[in-house]
Enzyme design. Structure first.
Site, PDB file in Angstrom:
ATOM      1  N   GLY A 157       1.046  -1.443  -0.098  1.00 52.02           N
ATOM      2  CA  GLY A 157      -0.218  -0.111   0.078  1.00 52.02           C
ATOM      3  C   GLY A 157       1.380   1.425  -0.090  1.00 52.02           C
ATOM      4  O   GLY A 157       2.090   1.569  -0.695  1.00 52.02           O
ATOM      5  N   GLY A 158       0.392   2.474   0.186  1.00 53.96           N
ATOM      6  CA  GLY A 158       0.940   4.455   0.573  1.00 53.96           C
ATOM      7  C   GLY A 158       2.405   3.476   1.439  1.00 53.96           C
ATOM      8  O   GLY A 158       3.214   4.361   0.893  1.00 53.96           O
TER       9      GLY A 158
ATOM     10  N   GLY B 212      23.896  13.690 -28.060  1.00 51.96           N
ATOM     11  CA  GLY B 212      23.215  14.253 -27.155  1.00 51.96           C
ATOM     12  C   GLY B 212      24.388  13.304 -26.229  1.00 51.96           C
ATOM     13  O   GLY B 212      24.455  14.406 -25.344  1.00 51.96           O
ATOM     14  N   ALA B 213      24.759  12.213 -26.138  1.00 50.79           N
ATOM     15  CA  ALA B 213      25.139  12.414 -25.406  1.00 50.79           C
ATOM     16  C   ALA B 213      26.547  12.006 -24.537  1.00 50.79           C
ATOM     17  O   ALA B 213      26.617  11.975 -23.733  1.00 50.79           O
ATOM     18  CB  ALA B 213      25.709   9.663 -25.532  1.00 50.79           C
TER      19      ALA B 213
HETATM   20  C1  HXC Z   1      -3.689  -4.960  11.525  1.00 51.86           C
HETATM   21  C2  HXC Z   1      -2.394  -6.969  10.898  1.00 51.86           C
HETATM   22  C3  HXC Z   1      -2.511  -5.614   9.900  1.00 51.86           C
HETATM   23  C4  HXC Z   1      -3.621  -4.098   9.714  1.00 51.86           C
HETATM   24  C5  HXC Z   1      -1.560  -7.626   9.447  1.00 51.86           C
HETATM   25  N1  HXC Z   1      -1.721  -7.311  10.530  1.00 51.86           N
HETATM   26  N2  HXC Z   1      -1.630  -6.090   8.713  1.00 51.86           N
HETATM   27  N3  HXC Z   1      -3.074  -5.982  12.344  1.00 51.86           N
HETATM   28  N4  HXC Z   1      -3.512  -3.406  10.432  1.00 51.86           N
HETATM   29  N5  HXC Z   1      -2.443  -3.560   8.915  1.00 51.86           N
HETATM   30  C6  HXC Z   1      -2.334  -8.256  11.642  1.00 51.86           C
HETATM   31  C7  HXC Z   1      -2.715 -10.193  11.176  1.00 51.86           C
HETATM   32  O1  HXC Z   1      -4.209  -9.977  12.067  1.00 51.86           O
HETATM   33  C8  HXC Z   1      -1.920 -11.217  12.434  1.00 51.86           C
HETATM   34  O2  HXC Z   1      -2.980 -11.042  12.891  1.00 51.86           O
HETATM   35  C9  HXC Z   1      -1.331 -10.390  12.785  1.00 51.86           C
HETATM   36  O3  HXC Z   1      -0.837  -9.376  11.918  1.00 51.86           O
HETATM   37  C10 HXC Z   1      -0.094 -11.232  11.207  1.00 51.86           C
HETATM   38  O4  HXC Z   1      -0.639 -11.601  10.394  1.00 51.86           O
HETATM   39  P1  HXC Z   1      -1.065 -12.755   9.155  1.00 51.86           P
HETATM   40  O5  HXC Z   1      -2.313 -12.839   8.128  1.00 51.86           O
HETATM   41  O6  HXC Z   1      -1.164 -13.788  10.268  1.00 51.86           O
HETATM   42  O7  HXC Z   1       0.933 -12.530   8.741  1.00 51.86           O
HETATM   43  P2  HXC Z   1       1.011 -12.868   7.224  1.00 51.86           P
HETATM   44  O8  HXC Z   1      -0.120 -14.392   6.879  1.00 51.86           O
HETATM   45  O9  HXC Z   1       2.328 -13.287   7.010  1.00 51.86           O
HETATM   46  O10 HXC Z   1       0.214 -12.316   6.019  1.00 51.86           O
HETATM   47  C11 HXC Z   1       0.608 -11.203   5.869  1.00 51.86           C
HETATM   48  C12 HXC Z   1       0.498  -9.656   5.469  1.00 51.86           C
HETATM   49  C13 HXC Z   1      -1.164  -9.448   5.749  1.00 51.86           C
HETATM   50  C14 HXC Z   1       0.231 -10.178   3.770  1.00 51.86           C
HETATM   51  C15 HXC Z   1       0.839  -8.104   5.511  1.00 51.86           C
HETATM   52  O11 HXC Z   1      -1.429  -9.357   7.110  1.00 51.86           O
HETATM   53  C16 HXC Z   1      -1.488  -8.799   4.882  1.00 51.86           C
HETATM   54  O12 HXC Z   1      -2.210  -8.656   3.911  1.00 51.86           O
HETATM   55  N6  HXC Z   1      -2.183  -7.653   5.750  1.00 51.86           N
HETATM   56  C17 HXC Z   1      -2.717  -6.367   5.466  1.00 51.86           C
HETATM   57  C18 HXC Z   1      -2.142  -5.871   3.738  1.00 51.86           C
HETATM   58  C19 HXC Z   1      -2.395  -4.212   4.222  1.00 51.86           C
HETATM   59  O13 HXC Z   1      -3.697  -4.472   3.086  1.00 51.86           O
HETATM   60  N7  HXC Z   1      -2.397  -3.292   4.537  1.00 51.86           N
HETATM   61  C20 HXC Z   1      -2.777  -2.233   4.564  1.00 51.86           C
HETATM   62  C21 HXC Z   1      -2.502  -1.437   3.476  1.00 51.86           C
HETATM   63  S1  HXC Z   1      -2.526   0.460   2.851  1.00 51.86           S
HETATM   64  P3  HXC Z   1      -2.973 -11.712  14.556  1.00 51.86           P
HETATM   65  O14 HXC Z   1      -3.226 -11.240  15.805  1.00 51.86           O
HETATM   66  O15 HXC Z   1      -3.735 -13.037  13.971  1.00 51.86           O
HETATM   67  O16 HXC Z   1      -1.547 -12.531  14.899  1.00 51.86           O
HETATM   68  C22 HXC Z   1      -1.550   0.934   3.377  1.00 51.86           C
HETATM   69  C23 HXC Z   1      -1.724   2.167   3.642  1.00 51.86           C
HETATM   70  C24 HXC Z   1      -1.228   2.893   4.088  1.00 51.86           C
HETATM   71  O17 HXC Z   1      -0.860   0.536   4.174  1.00 51.86           O
HETATM   72  C25 HXC Z   1      -1.567   4.894   3.052  1.00 51.86           C
HETATM   73  C26 HXC Z   1      -0.571   5.182   3.350  1.00 51.86           C
HETATM   74  C27 HXC Z   1      -0.457   6.651   2.454  1.00 51.86           C
END
Ligand code: HXC
Length: 512
Positions: free
Chosen positions: A168-169, A402-403
C-alpha cells in the site's frame, strides 16, 4: 532498597515482543525478530532503545495483550563501525508490525533526532501497513513519516531495509529515501497485492513475482541492493555507509589508500580498438579505482549504465559509466533515471563524480519516444548541470551526439574532462554521418562498400578525433591509458576544494 518489581515486569513485557510463538513464526519464515535484526546490524552493545513503554494510543501500566508495549516498533540509536546512526525496526510479532498512531509517533521522533543530530537514519521495515483498527490515525502517522523523509532528504542519508511485507502507501516512505535494500523471497513491496491485481486487471501473479526482490532489482529499479538472506543484506548496509558522510555538512569518509597512483596500461587491452566491439566497463572501473573495490548500485536495472561507489586515493567517488557490454552502452529512459537520481545523491553529500564515457547516444524507437525519453533524458542533463561537486570525466571511446553533452561534458560544468587517444567525439556515429553527407557519392561509386569504408575512415580522422575537442578546450587533455588513474587522482585532488555559488531561488524545476 528500591522495589524494582514493577520495573522488572514492565521491562520484561517490553522485551517480550509478540511472545515466543510469534517469534517462532518469524523464524519459520526465515525472518529474524526486530531485536535480533538490531543486534545483527549495530556494533555490539551500542543500542539505546527509546520509547519501549509506549503502547497503542497512550500509556499502559499493565502488560495488556491488546495494547502491547513498544506498539510494534523498536526505535533508538547506536553505532555502525563506530559511527552514530538512528534506526527503527518494525516488529511483525506485534499486530503484524502495523503502523498505528503511537507506532508512527515513535518513528517520527527518531527521525527528528536523526535529522537534528546529522546522523543516518535506517529503517528496518516488516509491516502489514496501516493498522486497520486505528483508521485515519494510522494514515496520519504515515503522512508524518513521509513529511520527515522529505525534509531529511539531502541532509542525512536515509536507508530503507525491507525485510517482510511493505504494501500500500507504506512503500512510499522507502521510495523517498536514498537507498532501498530487499531480501530475497521474504520481502516484497507493492501498491496493491496479487488479489487486488487479479480483481482489477485479471492478471494472476504471486507476491514474489509482483513485488519481490528480483522484480524490484531487475525490472522496476525500486531496489538498489538485494541479498539472499538478512545477514548479507545488513552487511551491505555497512558497506554503503562506509562511503557516505553522516550528513550534508560532513565530508565523506577518507581511507588511507593502499595502492597509490599506479599506472593503468591494462586499459589499452580492455578497451578494444574497434569502435563497436563490446567490453565490460566493470574492468575499466576496477583498474581505475582503489584496490579495484567498487560497490555497484542497481546492478541488474538498466544494465547499459553502471553506477556505484568507489575510492580514488582514499576519497569516495560516485562512478557513472556507460556499459558497452549491454545494449552497446546506449542511453535510454531507465538509464537516465538511474543516473540522474545517483548524481543528485552524490551532489547532496559531497561525493565527487567520475564519469566514464563510451556510448553511441540515446536509444531510438517508438517505445522510447512514447515512454518519454525526452522527459527522462532531461533529468540526467539537469542533474549533471546542477551538480556542484567536482565532476571528472574520461572519454574511453565513443561520445556521440547528445550523449557527449549529457555525460558530464565541459559544457555542463565538467571540471576536468579527459579522453583516451581512441576517443571519438562527433555529432553522430560515422555510419550514419557518412550516409547523410555522402549518399550521392556512395551511390555513384563503382564499389559503394569500399567508398563507404574510405569515407568512414576519413570521417573518423577529420571530424571525430579527440584532438578537435582538445583544440577548443572542451577536453582538458588527451592522455595515455597508462596515465588514467594517476590523472584522475591528480584532478580530484586539484578540484576537491571547488566552490560553486548557486543563484538564489526556492528550488529548480527538475523535469520529473
Ligand atoms: C492490523 C494487521 C495488519 C494491519 C496484519 N495484521 N496487517 N493488523 N492492521 N494492516 C495482523 C494480522 O491480523 C495478524 O494478527 C498479524 O498481523 C499477522 O498477520 P498474518 O496475516 O497472520 O500474517 P501473514 O500471513 O504473514 O500475512 C501478512 C500480510 C497480511 C500479507 C501483511 O497480514 C495482510 O495482507 N495484511 C494487510 C495488508 C494491508 O492491506 N495493509 C493495508 C495496506 S494500505 P493476529 O492477531 O492474527 O496474529 C496501507 C495504507 C498506507 O498501508 C497509506 C499510507 C499513505
Amino acid at each position: 532498597m528500591v522495589d524494582l518489581t514493577d520495573f522488572d515486569r514492565m521491562q520484561a513485557a517490553a522485551l517480550a515482543g509478540g511472545g515466543e510463538d510469534q517469534a517462532a513464526k518469524q523464524h519459520q519464515k526465515g525472518k529474524r525478530t526486530a531485536r535480533e535484526r538490531i543486534a545483527a546490524l549495530l556494533d555490539a552493545g551500542t543500542f539505546t532503545e527509546l520509547d519501549r513503554f509506549v503502547s497503542a494510543r497512550g500509556s499502559s501500566t499493565e502488560a495488556d495483550p491488546s495494547r502491547p508495549l513498544t506498539d510494534g516498533v523498536i526505535t533508538g540509536w547506536g553505532k555502525i563501525d563506530g559511527r552514530q546512526v538512528f534506526l527503527f525496526a518494525q516488529d511483525f510479532t506485534i499486530l503484524g508490525g502495523s503502523v498505528g498512531e503511537s507506532h508512527g509517533r515513535k518513528i517520527a521522533k527518531v527521525m527528528d533526532l536523526a535529522l537534528q543530530n546529522g546522523a543516518p537514519l535506517i529503517g528496518l521495515n516488516d509491516s502489514g501497513g496501516a493498522r486497520i483498527q486505528e483508521g485515519v490515525d494510522a494514515l496520519a502517522a504515515y503522512g508524518e513519516i513521509f513529511l520527515r523523509n522529505t525534509r531529511a532528504s539531502g541532509v542525512i542519508p536515509q536507508l530503507s531495509v525491507i525485510l517482510g511485507p511493505c504494501a500500500g502507501g507504506a512503500v512510499y516512505s522507502p521510495a523517498i529515501t536514498d537507498f532501498v535494500f530487499m531480501v530475497e523471497k521474504t520481502s516484497y513491496m507493492f501498491i496493491t497485492g496479487p488479489d487486488v491485481v487479479k480483481s482489477v486487471t485479471h492478471e494472476e501473479v504471486d507476491a514474489d513475482s509482483l513485488g519481490g526482490a528480483w522484480a524490484h532489482r531487475a525490472l522496476s529499479g525500486v531496489a538498489h541492493f538485494t541479498a539472499p538472506d538478512e545477514d548479507s543484506l545488513l552487511a551491505q548496509v555497512h558497506r554503503v555507509l562506509s562511503f557516505l558522510p553522516s550528513n550534508n555538512l560532513d565530508q565523506p569518509p577518507y581511507l588511507p589508500p593502499r595502492d597509490g597512483a599506479r599506472e593503468t596500461p591494462e586499459l589499452g587491452e580492455i578497451i578494444p580498438q574497434e569502435p563497436n566491439k563490446p567490453y565490460d566497463v566493470h574492468q575499466v572501473i576496477g583498474a581505475l579505482c582503489d584496490e579495484g573495490d567498487f560497490l555497484e548500485i542497481q546492478p541488474e536495472f538498466a544494465r547499459n549504465l553502471v553506477i556505484g561507489f568507489a575510492r580514488l586515493n582514499g576519497s569516495p567517488i560516485g562512478v557513472v559509466a556507460n556499459q558497452p557490454d549491454f545494449l552497446a552502452g546506449v542511453l535510454d529512459i531507465d538509464a537516465s533515471d538511474k543516473a540522474a537520481r545517483f548524481i543528485r545523491f552524490c551532489d547532496a553529500f559531497h561525493i565527487p563524480l567520475v564519469t566514464l564515457v563510451d556510448t553511441p547516444g540515446f536509444l531510438p524507437g517508438v517505445d522510447q519516444e512514447h515512454g518519454g525519453v525526452i522527459r527522462h533524458g532531461a533529468k540526467m542533463i539537469y542533474a549533471y548541470a546542477e551538480a556542484s561537486v567536482p565532476k571528472l570525466s574520461l572519454i574511453l571511446r565513443k561520445a556521440y551526439g547528445g550523449a557527449y553533452i549529457v555525460m558530464s561534458s565541459k559544457h555542463l560544468g565538467g571540471d576536468v574532462n579527459l579522453a583516451l587517444p581512441a576517443a571519438e567525439i562527433a555529432v553522430m556515429g560515422p555510419e550514419g554521418a557518412v550516409q547523410i553527407l555522402h549518399r550521392k557519392a556512395i551511390a555513384a561509386a563503382e564499389d559503394p562498400a569500399a567508398k563507404t569504408q574510405e569515407l568512414t575512415r576519413r570521417y573518423r580522422e577529420q571530424l571525430a578525433n579527440p584532438y578537435i575537442a582538445a583544440s577548443r578546450g572542451y577536453l582538458d587533455d588527451v592522455i595515455a591509458p597508462a596515465a588514467a588513474r594517476g590523472r584522475l587522482i591528480d584532478a580530484l585532488e586539484s578540484v576537491q576544494a571547488k566552490r560553486q555559488p548557486a543563484p538564489q531561488r526556492k528550488h529548480g524545476n527538475i523535469p520529473l
